[in-house]
Design a protein around this motif. Structure first.
Motif: not given
Length: 413
Positions: A231-236, A243-244, A386-392, A394-399
């Motif tokens: 959940s923390v990773y998804a929120f990040t 998270i949803r 999946n949650v790692a892909a979400m963070m990737i 976020r960090f490569t494509e922006g918000k």
């Protein structure tokens, strides 16, 4: 009500099958072994389809890169995210071991796995390459096949217009095998139900035996990591909306991971979930297959628990800066070299036992614990991609990385 059933019917049937299988295993015990072939058939279908699915997904993603799209940036961020989550999982587990020490004496066991010793050079060669093309078609050479897929993708990208027909073939193959996965998942309620019945009936009683304390620590730590840290990773990655989206689309991947005990078998479900979450295709198609072989938060937790158990067995303290630093280094290495196959390979146990200088008697308890925690470990290994892909993303494509409306219905496979 009709729209709700239409959108969620697949998930409802899948959970119903799992619930029925679990109840059957609980009451019938080892008699449910007769259902194992049903689960094996489903799992074999997944394994058969996953190799071409991963090949077309990776190759088509790279071949379809837009000018200026730097895969190297994605790979660099992916490496940092994978390493960061694995080390985080290990540190949380070390803290749990310190808070709840493992002191019980565990029984020995005869080795049931044949472990072949090879020079480190041969092991590295076999990890990244194969000697024949047909060997790439085996799930046992998953990393070599992924590397080959990346090369094919770049070849098609460099060919430009001359390779247009082949690039279209890669895109078409990607779409076809997505549909193949959907067809196979129609058998999910029956196949996963049979597998859950087998696991509950055969392995359930062992969870309450002499290994109960160490297994309880593992499952408690794993559950905390699964719920809280994911959940923390998804929120990040995407705030409350992230998270949803993650949890709403994590049901089928989680059920597939626990039911099959295979990160590779969960790849199709993960890729389908990634699409519904809104992860850019190029990131999902590269990150998730690579994550199945290189990113293993569950194995990280398992590795620390095994080390703590072996240390307790031989009356040694699992403290000290040098001991912990070596444990973290071994955990990262184990998480990279362990294959994504059910109960596959005991390389990790051999690595840390040799590193700490323990005798061969230390191997059986570690192997038994590895087998008993496999469902939870696979759950963390697979759905963590999946949650790692979400963070990737976020960090490569922006918000603004999410590419789909939040109101988009979740249509299950």
């Amino acid at each position: 009500m009709n729209n709700f059933y239409k959108n969620y019917s697949g998930i409802i049937w899948l959970l119903t099958g799992i619930l029925c299988g679990s109840i059957a295993g609980l009451f019938l015990g080892k008699q449910v072994e007769v259902l194992k072939p049903v689960g094996d058939i489903f799992l074999n279908l997944l394994f058969t389809a996953v190799i071409p699915l991963v090949f077309f997904a990776i190759a088509s993603a790279i071949a379809g890169l837009e000018p200026g799209k730097k895969l190297s940036r994605i790979m660099g961020v992916m490496s940092l995210v994978f390493l960061g989550t694995v080390v985080t999982a290990a540190c949380i587990t070390i803290l749990a071991v310190w808070l709840f020490p493992i002191h019980e004496q565990l029984p020995g066991a005869k080795l049931t796995e044949h472990i072949s010793e090879q020079p480190i050079g041969n092991q590295i060669t076999q990890m990244f390459t194969t000697g024949e093309f047909y060997e790439l078609l085996s799930r046992k050479n998953m990393l070599a096949m992924i590397i080959f897929s990346v090369i094919i993708g770049f070849g098609a990208l460099r060919a430009g217009e001359k390779g247009g027909a082949f690039t279209r073939f890669l895109h078409a193959g990607n779409e076809v095998f997505k549909q193949v996965f959907i067809i196979i998942m129609k058998l999910g309620p029956l196949g996963l139900g049979a597998y859950f019945a087998y696991q509950v009936g055969v392995f359930g009683p062992q969870l309450f035996g002499a290994y109960a304390r160490s297994l309880g620590l593992y499952y408690a730590t794993g559950a905390f990591y699964f719920v809280v840290m994911f959940s923390v990773y998804a929120f990040t990655a995407g705030g409350v909306k992230g998270i949803r989206r993650f949890w709403r689309n994590n049901i089928i991947p989680s059920a597939t991971a626990v039911g099959t005990c295979s990160s590779i078998a969960t790849i199709p479900a993960n890729m389908d979930a990634a699409k519904k979450i809104g992860i850019p295709v190029v990131i999902a198609n590269v990150t998730i297959p690579l994550g199945a072989t290189l990113h293993k938060d569950g194995s990280s937790i398992s590795s620390i628990i095994k080390m703590a158990v072996v240390f307790a067995l031989f009356g040694k303290s699992f403290n000290g800066v040098d001991t912990i630093l070596l444990a973290l280094a071994m955990t990262v290495l184990v998480s990279m070299v362990e294959g994504g196959i059910p109960n596959g390979g005991y390389v990790g146990e051999l690595l840390f036992i040799a590193a700490y200088g323990f005798p061969p008697e230390a191997l059986p308890p570690a192997m038994i614990i590895g087998t008993l925690v496999d469902p939870m470990a696979t759950l963390l290994n697979a759905t963590g991609d999946n949650v790692a892909a979400m963070m990737i993303a976020r960090f490569t494509e922006g918000k603004g990385w999410m590419i789909k409306d939040d109101e988009q219905p979740v249509i299950s496979a």
